[in-house]
Design a protein around this motif. Structure first.
Motif, mmCIF file in Angstrom:
data_model
loop_
_atom_site.group_PDB
_atom_site.id
_atom_site.type_symbol
_atom_site.label_atom_id
_atom_site.label_comp_id
_atom_site.label_asym_id
_atom_site.label_seq_id
_atom_site.Cartn_x
_atom_site.Cartn_y
_atom_site.Cartn_z
ATOM 1 N N LEU A 18 4.675 -2.731 1.943
ATOM 2 C CA LEU A 18 3.489 -2.564 2.772
ATOM 3 C C LEU A 18 2.676 -1.364 2.307
ATOM 4 N N ALA A 19 3.362 -0.249 2.009
ATOM 5 C CA ALA A 19 2.652 0.941 1.550
ATOM 6 C C ALA A 19 1.976 0.698 0.219
ATOM 7 N N SER A 20 2.669 -0.003 -0.678
ATOM 8 C CA SER A 20 2.095 -0.277 -1.993
ATOM 9 C C SER A 20 0.879 -1.182 -1.876
ATOM 10 N N ALA A 21 0.915 -2.100 -0.908
ATOM 11 C CA ALA A 21 -0.211 -3.015 -0.754
ATOM 12 C C ALA A 21 -1.491 -2.256 -0.428
ATOM 13 N N ILE A 22 -1.349 -1.096 0.204
ATOM 14 C CA ILE A 22 -2.515 -0.305 0.552
ATOM 15 C C ILE A 22 -3.143 0.308 -0.689
ATOM 16 N N ILE A 23 -2.301 0.663 -1.686
ATOM 17 C CA ILE A 23 -2.810 1.453 -2.809
ATOM 18 C C ILE A 23 -2.928 0.686 -4.103
ATOM 19 N N CYS A 24 -2.246 -0.438 -4.227
ATOM 20 C CA CYS A 24 -2.218 -1.097 -5.532
ATOM 21 C C CYS A 24 -3.456 -1.942 -5.749
ATOM 22 N N PHE A 25 -3.658 -2.306 -7.009
ATOM 23 C CA PHE A 25 -4.841 -3.056 -7.374
ATOM 24 C C PHE A 25 -4.404 -4.245 -8.192
ATOM 25 N N THR A 26 -5.060 -5.380 -7.971
ATOM 26 C CA THR A 26 -4.650 -6.596 -8.659
ATOM 27 C C THR A 26 -4.822 -6.471 -10.154
ATOM 28 N N SER A 27 -5.904 -5.863 -10.596
ATOM 29 C CA SER A 27 -6.125 -5.775 -12.029
ATOM 30 C C SER A 27 -6.173 -4.355 -12.548
ATOM 31 N N CYS A 28 -6.144 -3.366 -11.729
ATOM 32 C CA CYS A 28 -6.307 -1.939 -12.045
ATOM 33 C C CYS A 28 -7.634 -1.414 -11.550
ATOM 34 N N THR A 29 -8.517 -2.270 -11.075
ATOM 35 C CA THR A 29 -9.883 -1.809 -10.842
ATOM 36 C C THR A 29 -10.428 -2.178 -9.478
ATOM 37 N N LYS A 30 -9.586 -2.366 -8.517
ATOM 38 C CA LYS A 30 -10.049 -2.717 -7.173
ATOM 39 C C LYS A 30 -10.944 -1.605 -6.610
ATOM 40 N N LYS A 31 -12.054 -2.019 -6.009
ATOM 41 C CA LYS A 31 -12.985 -1.036 -5.464
ATOM 42 C C LYS A 31 -12.482 -0.552 -4.109
ATOM 43 N N PHE A 32 -12.445 0.746 -3.962
ATOM 44 C CA PHE A 32 -11.986 1.323 -2.720
ATOM 45 C C PHE A 32 -13.191 1.623 -1.815
ATOM 46 N N ASP A 33 -12.990 1.419 -0.534
ATOM 47 C CA ASP A 33 -14.073 1.665 0.409
ATOM 48 C C ASP A 33 -14.429 3.148 0.478
ATOM 49 N N ASP A 34 -13.423 3.980 0.382
ATOM 50 C CA ASP A 34 -13.664 5.415 0.483
ATOM 51 C C ASP A 34 -13.258 6.062 -0.827
ATOM 52 N N VAL A 109 4.092 -3.452 -13.171
ATOM 53 C CA VAL A 109 4.025 -2.051 -13.589
ATOM 54 C C VAL A 109 2.959 -1.314 -12.790
ATOM 55 N N TYR A 110 1.747 -1.876 -12.779
ATOM 56 C CA TYR A 110 0.622 -1.161 -12.173
ATOM 57 C C TYR A 110 0.646 -1.177 -10.654
ATOM 58 N N THR A 111 1.075 -2.271 -10.071
ATOM 59 C CA THR A 111 0.974 -2.374 -8.611
ATOM 60 C C THR A 111 2.259 -2.024 -7.887
ATOM 61 N N GLN A 112 3.376 -1.972 -8.607
ATOM 62 C CA GLN A 112 4.649 -1.733 -7.928
ATOM 63 C C GLN A 112 5.387 -0.503 -8.445
ATOM 64 N N ALA A 113 5.399 -0.285 -9.749
ATOM 65 C CA ALA A 113 6.124 0.871 -10.282
ATOM 66 C C ALA A 113 5.275 2.135 -10.288
ATOM 67 N N VAL A 114 4.031 2.040 -10.767
ATOM 68 C CA VAL A 114 3.196 3.231 -10.925
ATOM 69 C C VAL A 114 3.013 4.001 -9.605
ATOM 70 N N PRO A 115 2.654 3.354 -8.487
ATOM 71 C CA PRO A 115 2.467 4.134 -7.256
ATOM 72 C C PRO A 115 3.718 4.902 -6.839
ATOM 73 N N GLN A 116 4.887 4.272 -6.996
ATOM 74 C CA GLN A 116 6.124 4.938 -6.602
ATOM 75 C C GLN A 116 6.420 6.128 -7.518
ATOM 76 N N LEU A 117 6.361 5.880 -8.831
ATOM 77 C CA LEU A 117 6.707 6.928 -9.786
ATOM 78 C C LEU A 117 5.716 8.086 -9.735
ATOM 79 N N LYS A 118 4.444 7.750 -9.603
ATOM 80 C CA LYS A 118 3.432 8.796 -9.549
ATOM 81 C C LYS A 118 3.609 9.666 -8.313
ATOM 82 N N THR A 119 3.911 9.049 -7.197
ATOM 83 C CA THR A 119 4.132 9.816 -5.971
ATOM 84 C C THR A 119 5.327 10.740 -6.111
#
Length: 529
Positions: A18-34, A109-119
């Motif tokens: 659930l947390a990753s769904a908030i931050i991950c991007f399908t292709s690397c380039t999802k536009k964020f509202d804020d 890698v980008y949507t599941q591993a990167v957010p965890q490892l970077k944090t």
């Protein structure tokens, strides 16, 4: 997975998804509202969640069954020629690029591993064991990805911005070496610790997980050093010698596996599921080599065909119409060994919980043997001694314990044989096992035995074949890729279509970094042989 924490782990993973769904991007380039809020950080979690996050970061890039089937099993697995495709509807064996499948290796890698490892890396002390181990796994994840595509989003990975820039592959590699050096150095100060506890799925159960991670880091560093030896021999020598001096894998106890679970679909062994789905068979290349050598690993790697009760392989690159002919068909060719699946009541049954191979000490010996042939300081032992030890370690890894049989194999002067397949193929090559006096043949032998020892890691097998053009493999029977004329070998996977649509300017720059067109024939930076 350890039953003691399986339930708690599953609950935590649900939270992380659930947390990753908030931050991950399908292709690397999802536009964020804020755009003023950095949503690549899991700011809502505390350090107590880091062990669960690390487990998730370990698990996801080894690929769920669906992702493994199309991201590795029918791409790198067949391009390495560890196996061939049995499924009639799968065209990737004939070098057809199916863009819809390619995100299977990219997204985890980008949507599941990167957010965890970077944090973990940004939230832990820079000198901590947790940061060091996260860096090591970061390199493991990204080296497989860049060796598929070439330039990829790397330094910008996980950053909250509209356009995510790609990094040239040489810059990525030199950051790999930097991270691995930093990690191994930092971990020397933490050898008595057990960072992440049992949530370290790879080494958490060992007596000294930090020591194991140091050896893993140095072996990975040695692997990557050999990878660049054709394009930058000076740096390759420096990195390889530093890796060996720091201590690489030497024993089976150092081997790295990812445990898999029989209860949760995303944690099944993807290779086993692919075999159980009846998608793959032993390649004719494997048949030629394993039968020619009377290799004791043959009945472990594969099992007799259903129709003939003999070990049979099939050439890569057959048309669908050719796969229905008996000699080329599923029932007449060997599936993976009983470690992964079994033929029960006229159907294949998957062994879901088989641990997934990550990296083994046998490879370290073959890497050092090649380094010795290059004249590098590999810490002692001749190229021949290291080569033969690599063979023995691989045999031991697969449970071959007959000392006399292993001795006979090492002294074997036999060569691969004609596989008696549907194409009347000759022997795939003429390399004996017994160490040659000829340096050219020594490199061929070394490449072939290393290739066998890498099985079933198709990604690494494919990378090594591209790097060295060894061992000699069969050309695919049919190429349906206009960029790869008959007799040529696939060199990379083109950039994702979705990236061109959503991150187009960055992809255009990435193509310039390639030094050639964005197709399957363009060599990667390190592919200079």
């Amino acid at each position: 997975m350890n039953k003691r924490y399986q339930t708690n782990y599953t609950m935590k993973i649900s939270f992380l998804l659930l947390a990753s769904a908030i931050i991950c991007f399908t292709s690397c380039t999802k536009k964020f509202d804020d755009e003023n809020t950095d949503k690549t950080k899991l700011s809502s979690v505390s350090k107590t969640e880091y062990p669960f996050m690390f487990s998730y970061a370990l698990m996801a890039p080894t690929l769920s069954p669906d992702n493994f089937e199309v991201g590795e099993g029918t791409i790198a697995g067949v391009y390495s020629q560890f196996y061939s495709q049995a499924a009639q509807s799968f065209p990737t064996d004939r070098y057809v690029i199916v863009q819809a499948w390619d995100p299977a290796i990219w997204n985890p890698v980008y949507t599941q591993a990167v957010p965890q490892l970077k944090t973990i890396m940004e939230g832990s002390d820079a000198a901590s064991a947790e940061t060091a181990i996260a860096k090591i796994w970061w390199v493991w994840c990204f080296h497989r990805l860049t060796d598929h595509f070439g330039p990829i989003p790397y330094f910008d990975a996980g950053n909250a911005q509209r356009s995510v820039q790609y990094t040239p592959q040489d810059s990525i590699y030199f950051d790999f070496f930097k991270k691995l050096d930093e990690a191994a150095t930092a971990l020397k100060n933490h050898t008595g610790e057990k960072p992440f506890g049992a949530y370290d799925l790879v080494y958490g159960k060992t007596a000294s997980p930090v020591t194991n991670w140091i050896k893993f880091a140095n072996t990975l560093r040695l692997r990557l050093a050999l990878r660049i030896s054709g394009v930058n021999p000076t740096s390759a020598k420096t990195e390889a010698e530093a890796a060996v001096a720091g201590g690489v894998m030497t024993d089976l106890a150092d081997d790295a596996y990812m445990p898999k679970n029989t209860s949760y679909y995303n944690e099944y062994n993807g290779l086993a599921v692919t075999a159980g789905w009846d998608d793959i068979r032993m390649s004719a290349t494997m048949e030629s080599i394993l039968k020619g050598y009377s290799d004791p690993r043959l009945p472990i790697f594969f099992q007799p065909s259903v129709a003939t009760s003999t070990y049979e392989g099939v050439r890569n690159g057959l048309y669908t119409s050719e796969k229905i002919i008996d000699i080329n068909s599923r029932l007449f060719n060997s599936n993976l060994g009983t470690r992964w699946c079994n033929w029960v009541n006229a159907d294949w049954k998957t062994n879901y919980g088989v641990p997934q191979d990550i990296m083994h000490c046998a490879e370290a010996y073959f890497l050092k043997a090649e380094g010795a042939l290059n004249g590098w300081n590999m810490g002692g032992g001749s190229a021949q001694e290291l080569y033969e030890t690599g063979i023995r370690k691989s045999m031991a890894q697969w449970g071959v314990t007959d000392g006399a049989a292993i001795d006979a194999y090492v002294a074997n002067t036999a060569t691969p044989i004609a596989p008696q397949d549907g194409q009347n193929s000759p022997a795939v090559n003429d390399y004996p096992v017994k160490w040659s006096d000829n340096t050219t043949m020594q490199r061929k032998q070394l490449a072939q035995q290393k290739w066998l020892a890498l099985f079933p890691d198709g990604m690494e097998g494919w990378a090594e074949v591209r790097r060295t053009n060894l061992p000699a493999l069969y050309p695919v029977v049919h190429s349906e890729n206009s960029d790869l004329p008959q007799g040529t070998f696939i060199k990379r996977i083109p950039f994702l279509d979705i990236e061109s649509l959503t991150n187009g300017d960055a992809v255009t720059k990435a193509v310039q970094m390639l030094g050639g067109p964005d197709n399957t024939a363009t060599r990667l930076w390190w592919d200079k042989d």
